[in-house]
Scaffold this motif. Structure first.
Motif, PDB file in Angstrom:
ATOM      1  N   LEU A 129       0.807  -1.219   0.000  1.00  0.00           N
ATOM      2  CA  LEU A 129       0.000   0.000   0.000  1.00  0.00           C
ATOM      3  C   LEU A 129       0.840   1.268   0.000  1.00  0.00           C
ATOM      4  N   GLY A 130       2.148   1.106   0.123  1.00  0.00           N
ATOM      5  CA  GLY A 130       3.030   2.262   0.124  1.00  0.00           C
ATOM      6  C   GLY A 130       3.002   3.044   1.421  1.00  0.00           C
ATOM      7  N   LEU A 131       2.597   2.401   2.513  1.00  0.00           N
ATOM      8  CA  LEU A 131       2.561   3.083   3.807  1.00  0.00           C
ATOM      9  C   LEU A 131       3.956   3.110   4.410  1.00  0.00           C
ATOM     10  N   ARG A 132       4.247   4.139   5.197  1.00  0.00           N
ATOM     11  CA  ARG A 132       5.597   4.329   5.728  1.00  0.00           C
ATOM     12  C   ARG A 132       5.643   4.239   7.248  1.00  0.00           C
ATOM     13  N   SER A 133       4.667   3.614   7.862  1.00  0.00           N
ATOM     14  CA  SER A 133       4.632   3.520   9.324  1.00  0.00           C
ATOM     15  C   SER A 133       4.971   2.106   9.784  1.00  0.00           C
TER      16      SER A 133
END
Length: 302
Positions: free
Chosen positions: A218-222
């Motif tokens: 999803l391209g999340l950075r957390s």
């Protein structure tokens, strides 16, 4: 990865060969445990990972240089009372680099350095969070913000129970950090298994690995935070825990202890009031988190 970060040959080879690696923080033995127990616990955690078929990557700072994969002599040196060692968060990294200081890295700094080296899983004891009374003091740990921007899997026995756990989980939600409980819907409270706050649960290390893959897709950075409750036999009795925590808070108010000194003050009071039980719980929780992180790392490697 910055050239200013040293990655040990063992860790670098494992990452190149896509073998499982787990990062470990250093403040647990530089500032969190008494000597000589501190070094014993640190080296035992590394051996625990090796026995599980996983490469340990203990993170720390030696003469101002961040190291991912401290050697045994480096761990002993940082854990030795004769060596001046500072506690290092992310904001402190430039300062210690210029002053060439030795240091133990916090959760935030460890997560950052491990991720920069390419390590995807990190085991710790308890996280920092929102302090009680933060509505007026604005006092919250840098761990919260760091995990909102570092895509790593963190295995923890929850947030330190002297903090405002409900507010901490609210901050994680606001900042987009995925939080789950390992085989529990009650978020763990470090010394106790259930803080009273509800979270989604996962059933296996493979589930944690799947969450990390879904996050990346999803391209999340957390971060993905996996709350792993301490073994039932090792937790502090919840009634005793609540009583001594209340006593600690009253004593801190009387002594006017504030800011960065408050959490160490509260934890030390609880250690004394429980006859050292909280220390044993801390060590048991850490070992449990290391074991789970090893399995998650192996699932991610597969």
């Amino acid at each position: 990865m910055s050239e200013s970060i040293v990655v040990s040959e063992t860790v670098r080879a494992a990452l190149d060969e896509r073998r499982p690696v787990v990062a470990l923080e250093s403040t647990i033995f530089t500032h969190g445990l008494t000597r000589p127990r501190n070094v014993e616990v640190a080296l035992a955690a590394e051996q625990q990972l090796r026995d599980a078929g996983v490469v340990p990557a203990t993170v720390g700072v030696v003469e101002g240089v961040p190291v991912v994969g401290l050697s045994a002599p480096q761990i002993r040196a940082l854990g030795d009372a004769a060596t001046p060692v500072v506690k290092i968060g992310i904001r402190d990294l430039p300062v210690v680099a210029v002053k060439r200081l030795h240091g133990g890295t916090t959760v935030a700094a460890t997560a950052l350095l491990a991720h920069r080296a390419g390590v995807g899983v990190f085991a710790t004891g308890g996280l920092g969070g929102v302090h009680r009374g933060a509505a007026t003091t604005f006092d919250e740990s840098a761990d919260i913000v760091a995990l909102s921007s570092i895509p790593i899997v963190v295995v923890s026995a929850g947030v330190k129970s002297v903090l405002d756990i409900a507010a901490t989980l609210e901050r994680f939600e606001t900042l987009g950090v995925t939080v789950v409980g390992f085989r529990t819907t009650g978020f763990p409270g470090f010394y106790i298994r259930d803080s009273g706050c509800a979270v989604d649960d996962i059933d296996s290390p493979e589930d944690a690995a799947a969450l990390a893959r879904a996050r990346d897709d999803l391209g999340l950075r957390s971060a993905v935070l996996v709350g792993n409750p301490v073994d039932p036999a090792a937790q502090v009795d919840p009634e005793l825990h609540d009583r001594v925590l209340d006593e600690a808070e009253r004593e801190a108010t009387t002594a006017r202890v504030r800011g960065k000194d408050l959490t160490p003050f509260l934890l030390e009071h609880m250690h004394r009031a429980t006859g050292g039980r909280t220390l044993e719980t801390n060590v048991a929780a850490y070992r449990g988190n290391v074991a789970l992180a090893a399995e998650i790392a192996k699932a991610m490697a597969r």
